[in-house]
Design an enzyme around this catalytic site. Sequence first.
Site, PDB file in Angstrom:
ATOM      1  N   ARG A  89     -86.699  -2.529  79.585  1.00  0.00           N
ATOM      2  CA  ARG A  89     -85.484  -1.798  79.208  1.00  0.00           C
ATOM      3  C   ARG A  89     -85.769  -0.303  79.311  1.00  0.00           C
ATOM      4  NH1 ARG A  89     -83.790   0.265  73.795  1.00  0.00           N
ATOM      5  NH2 ARG A  89     -81.572   0.676  73.924  1.00  0.00           N
ATOM      6  N   HIS A 133     -79.129   7.164  76.513  1.00  0.00           N
ATOM      7  CA  HIS A 133     -80.056   7.182  75.375  1.00  0.00           C
ATOM      8  C   HIS A 133     -80.255   8.649  74.980  1.00  0.00           C
ATOM      9  CE1 HIS A 133     -83.412   4.674  73.328  1.00  0.00           C
ATOM     10  NE2 HIS A 133     -83.412   5.849  72.733  1.00  0.00           N
ATOM     11  N   GLU A 178     -77.619   3.219  70.299  1.00  0.00           N
ATOM     12  CA  GLU A 178     -77.529   3.727  68.930  1.00  0.00           C
ATOM     13  C   GLU A 178     -76.525   4.871  68.755  1.00  0.00           C
ATOM     14  OE1 GLU A 178     -81.389   4.632  67.383  1.00  0.00           O
ATOM     15  OE2 GLU A 178     -82.087   2.573  67.577  1.00  0.00           O
ATOM     16  N   ASN A 307     -81.272  -2.940  67.409  1.00  0.00           N
ATOM     17  CA  ASN A 307     -82.506  -2.194  67.164  1.00  0.00           C
ATOM     18  C   ASN A 307     -82.771  -2.233  65.672  1.00  0.00           C
ATOM     19  OD1 ASN A 307     -82.392  -1.557  69.853  1.00  0.00           O
ATOM     20  ND2 ASN A 307     -82.168   0.640  69.575  1.00  0.00           N
ATOM     21  N   TYR A 309     -85.646  -1.485  62.543  1.00  0.00           N
ATOM     22  CA  TYR A 309     -86.931  -0.961  62.080  1.00  0.00           C
ATOM     23  C   TYR A 309     -87.199  -1.289  60.610  1.00  0.00           C
ATOM     24  CZ  TYR A 309     -87.314   1.181  66.596  1.00  0.00           C
ATOM     25  OH  TYR A 309     -87.419   1.339  67.952  1.00  0.00           O
ATOM     26  N   GLU A 373     -84.885  -3.196  70.434  1.00  0.00           N
ATOM     27  CA  GLU A 373     -86.001  -2.382  69.947  1.00  0.00           C
ATOM     28  C   GLU A 373     -86.488  -2.932  68.626  1.00  0.00           C
ATOM     29  OE1 GLU A 373     -85.389   1.867  69.491  1.00  0.00           O
ATOM     30  OE2 GLU A 373     -84.315   1.982  71.402  1.00  0.00           O
TER      31      GLU A 373
HETATM   32  C1  FCB Z   1     -84.780   4.427  67.760  1.00  0.00           C
HETATM   33  C2  FCB Z   1     -84.578   5.082  69.106  1.00  0.00           C
HETATM   34  C3  FCB Z   1     -85.816   5.146  69.948  1.00  0.00           C
HETATM   35  C4  FCB Z   1     -87.047   5.447  69.127  1.00  0.00           C
HETATM   36  C5  FCB Z   1     -87.133   4.542  67.924  1.00  0.00           C
HETATM   37  C6  FCB Z   1     -88.358   4.751  67.071  1.00  0.00           C
HETATM   38  O1  FCB Z   1     -83.826   4.913  66.873  1.00  0.00           O
HETATM   39  O2  FCB Z   1     -83.594   4.389  69.839  1.00  0.00           O
HETATM   40  O3  FCB Z   1     -85.613   6.075  70.977  1.00  0.00           O
HETATM   41  O4  FCB Z   1     -87.074   6.770  68.789  1.00  0.00           O
HETATM   42  O5  FCB Z   1     -85.992   4.703  67.141  1.00  0.00           O
END
Ligand code: FCB
Length: 467
Positions: A89, A133, A178, A307, A309, A373
Amino acid sequence: MNPTATGAPGLLLPTVALPPSFTWGVATSSYQIEGAVADDGRTPSIWDTFCRVPGAVVDGDNGDVACDHYHRMPQDVALIKSLGVDAYRFSVAWPRVQPGGRGPVNEAGLAFYDRLTDELLAAGIDPWVTLYHWDLPQELEDAGGWPNRDTAYRFADYSMLVFDRLSDRVDTWTTLNEPWCSAWLGYCVGVHAPGRRDFDAAISAVHHLLLGHGLATRRMQAAATRDMKFGITLNMGTADPATESPADRDAARRADGMGLRVYLDPLCKGEYPADMIEDLAARGSAFPVHDGDLEIISTPFDLLGVNFYFGQDFSGTDEQGNTHDADGHPIVRVVLPDRPRTAMDWPITPERFTQLLVRLHRDYPGLPLVVTENGAAFDDTADASGFVADDDRTAYLAEHIAAVAAAREQGADIQGYFAWSLMDNFEWAEGYAKRFGIVHVDYETQVRTPKQSALWFRDTIGRIRGA
Ligand code: FCB
């Protein structure tokens, strides 16, 4: 590849069933890795400009060189191949393809993505294109940026320049990465480019980003001559109330509304959430919707990129116990779950990943999901050969892949997983200080060395596939 490294202990290999059709990949984005910011006719994006603002980026870093991927692309594709993934990607830099954000295509800039696509296909890797992006051409920001409705139409035009060139070989298309970050971090909080601090501008940006997605999706779908997948990638956490108090529950509702429902409701249901419209009206604000916009935004699409985290809790009071700020707006305060943290100070919450994926399946049924992600920054220490024994990152990936499998067991239709990131890169306002790569980059020499997590990822894909 370090020949003696064998990946992490077997215990970390998830004993999960993921089908052979499951897509395994790695992800990057243009500004974070390419460098070569003035090559072949590329003009500045909002990130080139923002990086020059004193104090905007840690250590005054910028993307001028980054991982020098623009000049090292064939070797980087070979590296991706060595990881045994199915897909890569990457994003396309708008100011390379259409300098200034309007007008004809810049052949020399587009040629880079043409070569990248060919190189990937020759290596047996499926190219997944993200059209935006975050590197908006500076001229479009000067004309008002995403708060300006015209930017949505410019985005659709630019998307077609890329689509016309690559759609004979690229099957999977993502419009935006995002939009929450573009709108909130860029236009309201001001910690990302273009660094504006204007709540109403951010609300307008949300709508025009969604409109741009819809316009581009419609045009690409109309031009498609074969079966392709179109989608959008959203960053989503979980927003739980810190306590069961009414104030905390309301703060969590607001955070979930602005973080997730404000995107997914128009995309999937063709309407903004009623409670968000009310909240905005209470502060004299509104989405700048024109007749027909929501039909365009809710154009059916094939894949939702997720995405993830970490998950968050929310409180409706500040540390002094106030429920409203000095301007009279309700407090929505992040309370991070009490967990071990990554180098970004983000809590590690894999169970919330399962919770999110199952919730998406429940609230937006029938929408196939792909994790576009997931990953973590840690304070890596490379040995003399450049190798990083990153148990922490390996464990993070293992726990989150297991979380994906758990969500699938509960019915969520998750079709793939992309690790963020292929290699260490320019982490936006954090500069090069934070390393998310599964491959280590020595920025002095540009030598890439797979970390233990990369070897583990490769082995895990093989093991899950029974190879
Ligand atoms: C996301 C972004 C990516 C990277 C990660 C850690 O928000 O899409 O570019 O910075 O965080």
